[in-house]
Design a protein around this motif. Structure first.
Motif, mmCIF file in Angstrom:
data_model
loop_
_atom_site.group_PDB
_atom_site.id
_atom_site.type_symbol
_atom_site.label_atom_id
_atom_site.label_comp_id
_atom_site.label_asym_id
_atom_site.label_seq_id
_atom_site.Cartn_x
_atom_site.Cartn_y
_atom_site.Cartn_z
ATOM 1 N N LYS A 225 0.822 -1.209 0.000
ATOM 2 C CA LYS A 225 0.000 0.000 0.000
ATOM 3 C C LYS A 225 0.859 1.262 0.000
ATOM 4 O O LYS A 225 0.458 2.289 -0.555
ATOM 5 N N ARG A 226 2.046 1.165 0.602
ATOM 6 C CA ARG A 226 2.914 2.335 0.644
ATOM 7 C C ARG A 226 3.544 2.660 -0.705
ATOM 8 O O ARG A 226 4.165 3.718 -0.860
ATOM 9 N N LEU A 227 3.375 1.775 -1.680
ATOM 10 C CA LEU A 227 3.879 2.062 -3.024
ATOM 11 C C LEU A 227 3.103 3.195 -3.690
ATOM 12 O O LEU A 227 3.596 3.843 -4.613
ATOM 13 N N LEU A 228 1.868 3.413 -3.214
ATOM 14 C CA LEU A 228 1.034 4.457 -3.793
ATOM 15 C C LEU A 228 0.856 5.586 -2.789
ATOM 16 O O LEU A 228 0.696 5.340 -1.597
ATOM 17 N N PRO A 229 0.854 6.828 -3.260
ATOM 18 C CA PRO A 229 0.627 7.953 -2.340
ATOM 19 C C PRO A 229 -0.830 7.971 -1.890
ATOM 20 O O PRO A 229 -1.728 7.593 -2.649
#
Length: 266
Positions: A225-229
């Motif tokens: 999830k942290r791959l996307l802002p």
């Protein structure tokens, strides 16, 4: 316990082609003992091919794979004694009762007290009341739970579940999810292949996305999830779902993915 001993599955550089079609192009991942690892990807991407190689049903063209410490190419018999495989469709005998199915498998595995083995598994999967009924009267979720129970006869340390909820209704899927969680809670290592994003989101300790023959991302749900802002709507933060991550990495048309490394894969 060494790092290698802590890994139930260790895959490096796995390749497989069918004539001109390159299905696997160097697949790498590891699975920790007692964890649930989800291999996520679209239909036809090679998830079942990976499972067949790891369960010794298919030989890889290149690369190495170890399951429960055994090499799948040179120690196939040891691997088969360490695993159980549940395919996409329940492999149960509908003419027999649930208990009779379990007793049959226990006898085929030459286990002592096959009746006790069957009764223990019926209780474990909440099928005791239905144990005497013919499987033809079972719901989809009950059949799938029985199928998984049959896979656990003999207590294999590693189980492969290849798209275990395909074709099930929502309630049956939830029943199977609970059964899978209980497997890991008891120490069984589970490698789960699925095309359902919510299934991976609900079950897996780690998730790997297989795309165009390679693992393009591998991490926990939080790491993915942290791959996307985060998106903001009227000052309210919206956390990305696994579906957002999947479609961004793979692309809506399946051709826009990019390689990302998340967490450790050793």
């Amino acid at each position: 316990m060494t790092a290698q001993q802590a890994q139930a599955i260790h895959v490096r550089g796995l390749e497989k082609s069918y004539k001109e079609l390159r299905v696997l192009r160097g697949v790498d991942f590891t699975v920790a003992r007692g964890s649930i690892f989800a291999l996520l990807g679209s239909n036809g991407v090679g998830k079942t091919t990976v499972v067949k190689i790891l369960s010794t049903l298919l030989k890889a063209d290149a690369g190495t794979a170890r399951v429960n410490g055994f090499d799948v190419a040179t120690q196939a018999a040891d691997v088969r004694e360490s695993i159980s495989l549940t395919g996409q469709f329940a492999a149960v005998d509908e003419i027999l009762s649930g208990r009779e199915n379990l007793v049959l498998v226990a006898r085929l595995r030459h286990l002592k007290e096959p009746g006790k083995v069957a009764d223990d598994l019926l209780e474990r999967f909440s099928l005791t009341d239905a144990g005497g009924r013919k499987v033809s009267t079972y719901s989809g979720g009950m059949r799938r739970r029985l199928d998984i129970a049959m896979s656990l006869v003999g207590d294999p340390p590693v189980i492969f579940l290849d798209e275990p909820t395909t074709g099930l209704d929502p309630q049956s899927r939830i029943e199977v999810w609970q059964a899978v969680r209980e497997l890991a809670a008891r120490g069984t290592t589970v490698l789960l292949t699925t095309q359902y994003l919510d299934e991976a989101e609900h079950l897996a300790d780690r998730i790997a996305i297989l795309h165009e023959g390679r693992i393009i991302v591998n991490g926990t749900l939080s790491e993915l999830k942290r791959l996307l802002p985060p998106a903001e709507v009227e000052y309210v933060e919206k956390q990305p779902t696994l579906e957002d991550v999947f479609l961004t990495l793979v692309g809506a048309d399946g051709r826009n993915g990019q390689d990302r490394n998340v967490g450790t894969n050793a």
